[in-house]
Design a protein around this motif. Structure first.
Motif, PDB file in Angstrom:
ATOM      1  N   UNK A   1       0.822  -1.210   0.000  1.00 51.77           N
ATOM      2  CA  UNK A   1       0.000   0.000   0.000  1.00 51.77           C
ATOM      3  C   UNK A   1       0.860   1.265   0.000  1.00 51.77           C
ATOM      4  N   UNK A   2       2.170   1.116   0.294  1.00 49.82           N
ATOM      5  CA  UNK A   2       3.012   2.304   0.442  1.00 49.82           C
ATOM      6  C   UNK A   2       3.516   2.783  -0.912  1.00 49.82           C
ATOM      7  N   UNK A   3       3.491   4.080  -1.100  1.00 50.65           N
ATOM      8  CA  UNK A   3       4.139   4.710  -2.257  1.00 50.65           C
ATOM      9  C   UNK A   3       5.152   5.704  -1.705  1.00 50.65           C
ATOM     10  N   UNK A   4       6.320   5.748  -2.335  1.00 53.06           N
ATOM     11  CA  UNK A   4       7.338   6.664  -1.814  1.00 53.06           C
ATOM     12  C   UNK A   4       7.430   7.906  -2.692  1.00 53.06           C
ATOM     13  N   UNK A   5       7.845   8.969  -2.072  1.00 53.05           N
ATOM     14  CA  UNK A   5       8.066  10.238  -2.758  1.00 53.05           C
ATOM     15  C   UNK A   5       9.294  10.869  -2.110  1.00 53.05           C
TER      16      UNK A   5
ATOM     17  N   UNK B   1      11.619  13.087   0.120  1.00 55.26           N
ATOM     18  CA  UNK B   1      11.301  13.634   1.439  1.00 55.26           C
ATOM     19  C   UNK B   1      11.179  15.143   1.368  1.00 55.26           C
TER      20      UNK B   1
ATOM     21  N   UNK C   1       0.670   1.805  10.627  1.00 51.36           N
ATOM     22  CA  UNK C   1       1.691   2.761  10.200  1.00 51.36           C
ATOM     23  C   UNK C   1       2.342   3.301  11.463  1.00 51.36           C
TER      24      UNK C   1
ATOM     25  N   UNK D   1       3.295  12.693   9.154  1.00 50.09           N
ATOM     26  CA  UNK D   1       2.309  13.547   8.503  1.00 50.09           C
ATOM     27  C   UNK D   1       0.999  12.796   8.392  1.00 50.09           C
ATOM     28  N   UNK D   2      -0.057  13.431   8.882  1.00 46.28           N
ATOM     29  CA  UNK D   2      -1.378  12.821   8.845  1.00 46.28           C
ATOM     30  C   UNK D   2      -2.294  13.726   8.054  1.00 46.28           C
ATOM     31  N   UNK D   3      -3.031  13.136   7.101  1.00 46.62           N
ATOM     32  CA  UNK D   3      -4.034  13.868   6.349  1.00 46.62           C
ATOM     33  C   UNK D   3      -5.338  13.094   6.465  1.00 46.62           C
TER      34      UNK D   3
ATOM     35  N   UNK E   1      -1.482   8.712   5.464  1.00 47.07           N
ATOM     36  CA  UNK E   1      -0.428   8.924   6.460  1.00 47.07           C
ATOM     37  C   UNK E   1       0.908   8.864   5.728  1.00 47.07           C
TER      38      UNK E   1
ATOM     39  N   UNK F   1       5.315   8.536   6.472  1.00 45.47           N
ATOM     40  CA  UNK F   1       6.427   8.427   7.393  1.00 45.47           C
ATOM     41  C   UNK F   1       7.733   8.331   6.606  1.00 45.47           C
ATOM     42  N   UNK F   2       8.819   8.632   7.289  1.00 49.79           N
ATOM     43  CA  UNK F   2      10.119   8.660   6.615  1.00 49.79           C
ATOM     44  C   UNK F   2      10.631   7.260   6.360  1.00 49.79           C
ATOM     45  N   UNK F   3      11.401   7.117   5.282  1.00 44.72           N
ATOM     46  CA  UNK F   3      12.087   5.873   4.957  1.00 44.72           C
ATOM     47  C   UNK F   3      13.527   6.207   4.622  1.00 44.72           C
TER      48      UNK F   3
ATOM     49  N   UNK G   1      13.405   9.592   2.014  1.00 45.01           N
ATOM     50  CA  UNK G   1      12.161   9.322   1.286  1.00 45.01           C
ATOM     51  C   UNK G   1      10.988   9.476   2.243  1.00 45.01           C
ATOM     52  N   UNK G   2       9.848   9.841   1.671  1.00 43.98           N
ATOM     53  CA  UNK G   2       8.622   9.913   2.452  1.00 43.98           C
ATOM     54  C   UNK G   2       7.692   8.853   1.867  1.00 43.98           C
ATOM     55  N   UNK G   3       7.261   7.914   2.685  1.00 43.85           N
ATOM     56  CA  UNK G   3       6.360   6.866   2.197  1.00 43.85           C
ATOM     57  C   UNK G   3       4.943   7.211   2.623  1.00 43.85           C
ATOM     58  N   UNK G   4       4.000   7.025   1.712  1.00 39.96           N
ATOM     59  CA  UNK G   4       2.626   7.443   1.971  1.00 39.96           C
ATOM     60  C   UNK G   4       1.675   6.296   1.657  1.00 39.96           C
ATOM     61  N   UNK G   5       0.611   6.216   2.413  1.00 40.26           N
ATOM     62  CA  UNK G   5      -0.426   5.235   2.117  1.00 40.26           C
ATOM     63  C   UNK G   5      -1.762   5.740   2.678  1.00 40.26           C
TER      64      UNK G   5
END
Lengths: 254, 375
Positions: A192-196, A198, B166, B171-173, B177, B179-181, B186-190
């Motif tokens: 489910x994770x997508x990276x972008x 930072x 998670x 960052x929560x929207x 959500x 979090x850093x990777x 990197x910022x990972x979002x799901x």
């Protein structure tokens, strides 16, 4: 009882230099390795991932234990493969969090669920006696907690554990490293994770419709609540006022 | 006559909830007895949840001495912001609770006093949380990702339920959500998972509304003793702690000349010693005791500022302290605006009084012995 030999598995991951991005041993896992060495017993280092990763050899340099690698390509769930290898160990030690990968700190918990073992996290120190592990746990505000847990158990080591892993080049070149047979692959569930790239995270704020007057009032009034002011009385009464405040907020116990 | 229209600046006005409204042509009014004090405005915050709730968001937090810390309040605020008008924010407090949670956004509150005081009871906490999730079926469970408290509990329960989680969320929207990777590159979002463990600072806890703050009865089922056994907390001498970790700090400024008495006061509370820049540069304290912009930033529960006027740079260092007590001879010093309790007096006299007043105290050990003798 003499024939009983404590068997410890230390799970290690590949760390990542925060500046150069180069692969290196994960400091948290090195602490786990050092804690295992201190606890005594027969230690096995276990890694799931690429067996040809050069940074893995550095783990040999920090311990006389043999290194076993479960060959797994990236993006695979490592929990089933690790759980299959971890049968028969009395203690399973890990660092608190990886530096690459998902870095969620979930691995010890997922393993504990799968193997049906108890888990104690935030360990600073460890002693094993009579089928039990006694662990000193880190708590904030300078507190430490002592906990015992029956073996076998999983223990995650806190990054502030007072240990100093020592590097030895001799151990690095003479240590033995074994690649285990490749397990059946299980696709990782975390797709489910997508990276972008930072960036600074956006703080979640409650939307508020404010008039210009309210914004102005908020800007010119300080947030401070302005506490109680004690001006009168003898020094003894003032000291009592302080003690009464501390007692009423349960900050002291006398 | 010039063409400029003249407006009477003192023309009649009305005060509404939005503030003063003056542009009311052909209408007159006065302020009546409406006041615009900040307190009145805080009390007039509207209730967020008006109708019947059909869904629930669950927040889990540990309490410390009957109060919730800042990360716990942020988690409650996050739930209140995410919740739609028909969703209630349910807060499960592990430990006893002595404060109102309505202003922080909580609609319903469950308190489990058995789980407090730094006890290690993972079996009980997992059973309580699983039971609450079972009973209320929350859409999401939010908790602060504190390393020992709810961070540990959340991971345990998520693993036990095989639920999506998670952790270290920065960052929560409303729909995702992040979090850093890879060490923060990197910022990972799901999308929102079932369990959300929030890093501190991800949420602004200020809310324009309040929650109902209704306390529900809850009795935890006893669990059989498991494999874990808690041997209790290890006592730690406050003076031996680094300032950043200390929970009680007694800090001295220019108004303190008598260092031995200050040390006696710190000893009394088991506190660490801090100092302001002036006192450090005077040579009365080592450099590593300095609190403030050029020194250390501290997070103590109690910060007792003795003879410190409270320059902005010093106040910066104590922003995260929960209770600030000031002893100062000048009531108009800036520290008085920050402090929760300000004693206007000569620091030396009050320090000595503190030492002599507590010399007559009942030791906690004595009280325990008496209680044992009675019961």
């Amino acid at each position: 009882m003499d024939s009983w030999q404590l068997r410890i598995a230390v799970l290690v991951s590949i760390g990542r230099n925060p500046v150069s991005g180069a692969a290196r041993p994960n400091r948290n896992d090195l602490l786990a390795l050092e804690l295992a060495r201190k606890a005594g017993g027969e230690v096995t280092i276990l890694h799931a991932g690429d067996p040809n990763e050069p940074a893995l050899a550095d783990y040999l340099a920090y311990s006389a234990a043999p290194l076993e690698t479960i060959p797994l390509p990236g993006g695979q769930d490592i929990v089933p493969a690790l759980a299959a290898r971890l049968q028969g160990f009395h203690l399973i030690l890990t660092g608190s969090r990886t530096e690459g990968g998902e870095a969620s700190g979930m691995l010890p918990y997922a393993l504990a669920k799968r193997l049906g073992l108890p888990i104690v996290a935030q360990a600073l120190d460890l002693a094993v006696a009579e089928g039990q592990a006694e662990i000193t746990q880190f708590l904030p505000k300078g507190q430490r907690r002592r906990v015992t847990v029956g073996l076998p158990a999983i223990i995650a080591v806190h990054p502030m554990a007072p240990l100093a892993p020592r590097y030895s080049h001799l151990r690095r070149v003479s240590g033995q490293s074994v690649a285990l047979p490749a397990p059946a692959l299980t696709e990782s569930a975390s797709t489910a994770w997508r990276t972008e790239p930072a960036r600074k995270p956006v703080v979640l704020k409650a939307g508020e419709k404010k008039s210009g007057h309210a914004r102005m009032a908020a800007a010119i009034t300080s947030e401070s609540k302005g506490g109680t002011l004690v001006t009168d009385g003898t020094p003894a009464e003032k000291a009592q006022a302080i003690l009464a405040y501390l007692r009423s907020h349960r900050l002291i116990e006398f | 006559m010039s063409g400029i229209r003249r407006i009477n600046p003192r023309r009649p006005f009305r005060i509404t909830r939005e503030g003063i409204r003056r542009i009311v042509l052909g209408e007159e009014g006065d302020a009546g007895d409406i006041t615009l004090s900040p307190v009145a405005r805080a009390a007039s915050k509207p209730l967020r949840l008006v109708g019947e709730a059909t869904a629930t968001l669950l927040v889990v937090a540990h309490s410390d001495r009957g109060a919730l810390d800042a990360p716990a309040r942020e988690a409650i605020a996050a739930a209140a912001i995410l919740a739609d008008p028909a969703t209630a924010v349910l807060v499960l407090v592990l430990g006893d609770l002595a404060e109102e949670l309505g202003p922080f956004g909580a609609d319903r509150i469950l308190v489990v006093p058995e789980c407090g005081n730094g006890a290690f009871l993972p079996d009980l906490e997992v059973s309580v949380l699983s039971d609450v999730i079972d009973r209320f079926q929350p859409r999401h469970v939010l908790m602060p990702d504190s390393p020992t408290g709810t961070g540990d509990l959340g991971r345990r329960v998520a693993a036990a339920l095989d639920a999506e989680i998670a952790t270290h969320v920065v960052e929560l929207k409303p729909d995702s959500v992040a979090c850093y990777r890879q060490g923060g590159t990197l910022l990972a979002r799901r999308g929102l998972p079932r369990f959300i463990l929030l890093d501190p600072g991800a949420i602004d806890a200020a809310l324009p509304f309040r929650g109902a703050g209704e306390r529900l009865d809850y009795a935890a089922h006893a669990v059989a003793p498991g494999l874990y056994r808690d041997l209790g907390l290890k006592p730690v001498a406050g003076a031996a702690l680094p300032l950043e970790e200390a929970d009680f700090i007694v800090a001295a400024g220019n108004g303190v000349r008598d260092v031995p008495t200050l040390e006696a006061v710190a000893d009394l509370f088991g506190a660490a010693i801090g100092a302001s820049r002036v006192a450090v540069e005077d040579g009365r304290f080592p450099r590593d005791k300095q609190v403030g912009a050029t020194g250390k930033t501290v997070q103590a529960s109690v910060y007792m500022a003795i003879g410190i006027s409270g320059a902005v740079q010093h106040l910066q260092g104590i922003r995260a302290c929960r209770h600030v007590i000031a002893i100062n001879s000048d009531a108009s010093a800036p520290i008085a605006r920050r402090a929760d309790l300000t004693i206007v007096a000569d620091a030396q006299a009050v320090m000595q009084a503190l030492v002599s007043e507590t010399a007559r105290r009942n030791w906690p050990g004595d009280a325990l012995d008496e209680a044992r003798a009675d019961g």
